[in-house]
Design a protein around this motif. Structure first.
Motif, short mmCIF file in Angstrom:
data_model
loop_
_atom_site.label_atom_id
_atom_site.label_comp_id
_atom_site.label_asym_id
_atom_site.label_seq_id
_atom_site.Cartn_x
_atom_site.Cartn_y
_atom_site.Cartn_z
N SER A 75 0.81 -1.22 0.00
CA SER A 75 0.00 0.00 0.00
C SER A 75 0.84 1.27 0.00
O SER A 75 0.32 2.35 0.24
CB SER A 75 -0.92 0.01 1.23
OG SER A 75 -0.15 -0.03 2.42
N ALA A 76 2.15 1.15 -0.27
CA ALA A 76 3.02 2.33 -0.27
C ALA A 76 2.53 3.35 -1.29
O ALA A 76 2.43 4.54 -1.00
CB ALA A 76 4.46 1.93 -0.55
N GLN A 77 2.21 2.87 -2.49
CA GLN A 77 1.71 3.77 -3.52
C GLN A 77 0.26 4.16 -3.25
O GLN A 77 -0.14 5.29 -3.54
CB GLN A 77 1.82 3.10 -4.90
CG GLN A 77 3.23 3.02 -5.42
CD GLN A 77 3.82 4.39 -5.65
OE1 GLN A 77 4.77 4.78 -4.96
NE2 GLN A 77 3.28 5.13 -6.60
N ARG A 83 0.00 10.85 2.16
CA ARG A 83 1.28 11.22 2.77
C ARG A 83 1.79 12.57 2.28
O ARG A 83 2.81 13.06 2.77
CB ARG A 83 2.33 10.14 2.47
CG ARG A 83 2.06 8.82 3.19
CD ARG A 83 3.28 7.89 3.15
NE ARG A 83 3.03 6.67 3.88
CZ ARG A 83 2.76 5.50 3.32
NH1 ARG A 83 2.69 5.41 1.99
NH2 ARG A 83 2.55 4.43 4.06
N GLU A 84 1.09 13.18 1.32
CA GLU A 84 1.52 14.51 0.89
C GLU A 84 1.46 15.51 2.03
O GLU A 84 2.27 16.43 2.11
CB GLU A 84 0.63 14.99 -0.27
CG GLU A 84 0.86 14.24 -1.57
CD GLU A 84 -0.03 14.75 -2.69
OE1 GLU A 84 -0.76 15.75 -2.45
OE2 GLU A 84 0.00 14.18 -3.79
N ALA A 336 -4.41 10.62 14.35
CA ALA A 336 -3.83 9.38 14.85
C ALA A 336 -3.39 8.49 13.69
O ALA A 336 -2.32 7.87 13.74
CB ALA A 336 -4.84 8.65 15.73
N MET A 337 -4.19 8.44 12.63
CA MET A 337 -3.85 7.61 11.48
C MET A 337 -2.60 8.14 10.77
O MET A 337 -1.79 7.37 10.24
CB MET A 337 -5.04 7.58 10.51
CG MET A 337 -4.95 6.52 9.43
SD MET A 337 -5.09 4.86 10.10
CE MET A 337 -3.50 4.20 9.66
N LEU A 338 -2.42 9.45 10.76
CA LEU A 338 -1.24 10.03 10.11
C LEU A 338 0.04 9.64 10.83
O LEU A 338 1.11 9.61 10.22
CB LEU A 338 -1.36 11.56 10.05
CG LEU A 338 -2.33 12.11 9.00
CD1 LEU A 338 -2.41 13.63 9.10
CD2 LEU A 338 -1.92 11.69 7.60
N HIS A 343 4.92 7.78 8.84
CA HIS A 343 6.16 7.08 9.17
C HIS A 343 6.19 5.68 8.57
O HIS A 343 6.99 4.84 8.98
CB HIS A 343 6.35 7.06 10.69
CG HIS A 343 6.28 8.43 11.28
ND1 HIS A 343 5.16 8.91 11.93
CD2 HIS A 343 7.18 9.45 11.29
CE1 HIS A 343 5.38 10.16 12.32
NE2 HIS A 343 6.59 10.49 11.94
N GLU A 344 5.28 5.45 7.61
CA GLU A 344 5.27 4.23 6.80
C GLU A 344 5.30 2.97 7.67
O GLU A 344 6.04 2.02 7.40
CB GLU A 344 6.43 4.24 5.80
CG GLU A 344 6.37 5.44 4.86
CD GLU A 344 7.46 5.42 3.81
OE1 GLU A 344 8.19 4.41 3.73
OE2 GLU A 344 7.59 6.41 3.07
#
Length: 599
Positions: A75-77, A83-84, A336-338, A343-344
């Motif tokens: 799910s990185a992409q 993540r912007e 919280a989700m961020l 931090h991947e």
């Protein structure tokens, strides 16, 4: 017999090429079959539920760890757009920033920033999340400089600001290198601001003459410290009294200035996140923000699936949410989700039974006590929902495996079923809704009007420094180190659009560049937001109200707005949308707020 062997030898020699192709085809077939078998095993181990578990759970902790790693990798992409707002270092670039324009002299720069990456604003299960930055030459150089120049004898990893004033004894570095302390700047945040400071150094340091030491004819021996090498009015720094904004300002300025000038800095305190400097109290602004929150709350109440996702993600991530019932505030859950996305880290799971809470919540360590000192809640996180029942998420498509999720269970069953993992589709649903709500809020009339009232004091302050810069004052650079709401108010008041709605990414920057024409001694300014020229977005600068000039040798253009335009706007037109003529009148008309439509 000899004849038969001779014939076989002849056939083998004649069809050698055929046999080679045949053996090669068989080998390729076996290789492909093996790859498909391996990929099928990964799919089963990563996504399929274990015995006795639903699609959100796995059979063992090792299986969950493998599943989490697989999801994080795949799910990185998928999560790149979310993540912007984390501002990866590759996103911090020089784009339309000026500094040197042909035929123009840079008189000064006023820079407004949001602090860098920080820990969550609520207590979150951060075990296994690395908020460090790895190897970064900027961070290593900054840390080495602080260790070598500090007078601290404690040997701790966060040295202190030893000057008299409101920031005396503030740490200059985060307390832990890899931790995510509650509401505090992380080493990743330090790295972001060092990189922004380096960009500012490349653009502005030389045109502003900040690389030259003042007082070249000073008498040797009369100066005992390097602090006197910097005129106190040359670089002016304002920050709110929070560690994350203070540390962000110092990190940016370290990369921006020569070391001796950095040592001579004096940091001034802003008592408000809005940097309002006296023009602060405004009942009308409070009312407008409350009405905007109500409109947002109505949107959430119409989306039961969003409430279900908030319940599940909040109950998994947030520590103080018994029985998995999360906060009604979507932006708290997003924040919280961020912490995970920025931090991947693998998507989190939980293993609690019933209402049992982890021991770490009940027992406060010394580190916990340090974390809660000097914490503030960003004002945009105040979109709190009323206390209502949370309906379960209706999974139209269920999980990818076709299995039911705990989110589709009845509320009483949810409280009994407390194991499982956050799935990528849950993240998509939550984040996309938050983006939608953020954009609708930013487009609403109340957001613009509230921004006008909140940003009035800061815009007055900025204009006053513009006038100092064009009148020959020594001030060359002014830094305001603030929060997301600081930039929200300012961009809303000036009409600057953000493609993320009201979301302000970490380490965002808004620069006001002040120029003097070398031919006519006229004074202009331009506005650059995260490297993009947004001067034309401002009403009093758009179209023919600005001057288009050549920015560089490649023929790129820049828009310059006359300084008298912003002065006229501030004194004559600022309060027109509020049907008022001054700040007091605009803030006092709480009984007749402007009417506006729903989202």
């Amino acid at each position: 017999m000899r004849l038969l062997l001779k014939e076989l030898t002849r056939l083998t020699t004649q069809h050698r090429t055929f046999y080679c192709y045949m053996f090669l085809s068989i080998w390729i077939f076996l290789l492909i079959a093996g790859m498909y078998r391996y990929m099928g095993n990964v799919e089963i181990n990563g996504n399929s539920p274990g015995p006795g578990h639903s699609g959100l759970g796995t059979a063992s902790s090792d299986g969950e760890a493998a599943a989490g790693a697989a999801v994080a990798s795949s799910s990185a992409q998928r999560f790149a757009k979310y993540r912007e707002r984390c501002s990866p270092l590759g996103q911090l670039l020089r784009l339309d920033d000026g500094g040197i324009l042909e035929g123009w002299k840079l008189q000064g720069v006023l820079l407004v920033i949001r602090h860098g990456d920080r820990g969550p604003m609520s207590h979150v299960h951060t075990k296994g999340i690395n908020c460090g930055v790895g190897t970064d030459s900027f961070v290593n150089r900054y840390r080495s400089f602080l260790y070598n120049s500090s007078s601290s004898a404690s040997g701790s990893n966060h040295l202190y600001w030893n000057k008299v004033g409101p920031f005396h004894n503030f740490p200059l570095l985060p307390a832990t290198e890899h931790g995510c302390p509650l509401g505090q700047l992380t080493y990743k945040g330090i790295s972001q601001l060092l990189h922004v400071g380096d960009i500012m150094h490349q653009i502005y340091a030389h045109p502003l003459g900040l690389l030259l030491k003042p007082n070249p004819n000073r008498v040797p021996g009369l100066e005992t410290t390097p602090h006197t090498l910097l005129n106190s009015d040359e670089v002016v720094v304002y920050t709110t009294r929070y560690r994350r904004t203070f540390q962000s300002a110092l990190a940016l300025l370290f990369a921006f200035l020569p070391p001796d000038k950095w040592l001579g800095l004096n940091v001034r305190e802003s008592h408000s996140m809005a940097f309002c400097f006296g023009d602060c109290s405004c009942a009308q602004s409070v009312l407008l923000r409350k009405r905007l929150q109500i409109l947002g709350d109505n949107q959430i109440m119409q989306r039961p699936e969003i409430l279900g996702v908030m319940q599940w993600i909040g109950g998994t991530l947030l520590q103080n949410t018994p029985n998995g019932v999360s906060s009604r505030n979507p932006f708290e859950v997003v924040d919280a989700m961020l912490t995970v996305l920025c931090h991947e880290a693998p998507l989190p799971c939980r293993h609690r039974q019933g209402s049992q809470q982890p021991k770490s919540v009940k027992r406060k360590s010394q580190q916990d006590l340090v974390d809660v000192i000097n914490i503030d809640q960003d004002e945009t996180n105040g979109n709190v929902m009323p206390d209502v029942g949370v309906p379960p998420l209706e999974m139209d498509d269920n999980d990818a495996d076709g299995n039911s999720s705990p989110l589709s269970l009845a509320p009483e069953e949810q409280q009994q079923f407390t194991e499982g993992c956050v799935e990528p589709n849950h993240v998509d649903l939550l984040m996309s809704f938050a983006d939608e709500l953020s954009q609708r809020s930013a487009d609403h009339q109340y957001y613009k009007l509230s921004g006008l009232l909140r940003a009035y004091g800061m815009i007055r302050h900025i204009v006053s420094y513009m006038l100092k810069m064009i009148s020959g004052d020594r001030t060359k650079f002014v830094l305001y180190s603030g929060h997301d709401c600081t930039l929200q108010y300012l961009t809303a008041a000036l009409g600057i659009a953000n493609n993320q709605g009201q979301t302000i990414a970490y380490a965002s920057r808004l620069a006001f560049e002040v120029y003097r024409s070398e031919a006519h001694t006229d004074y202009y300014f331009r506005v650059v937001y995260n490297g993009r020229d947004v001067t034309q977005q401002i009403d009093f600068c758009e179209g023919g109200k600005s001057l288009r000039v050549t920015r560089d040798s490649r023929g790129n253009k820049a828009d310059l707005c006359p300084i008298e335009n912003i002065i006229r706007f501030l004194h004559e037109d600022y309060f027109a949308p509020l049907n008022a003529t001054n700040f007091k009148e605009a803030c006092g008309s709480i009984n007749s707020p402007p009417k506006a439509n729903e989202f």
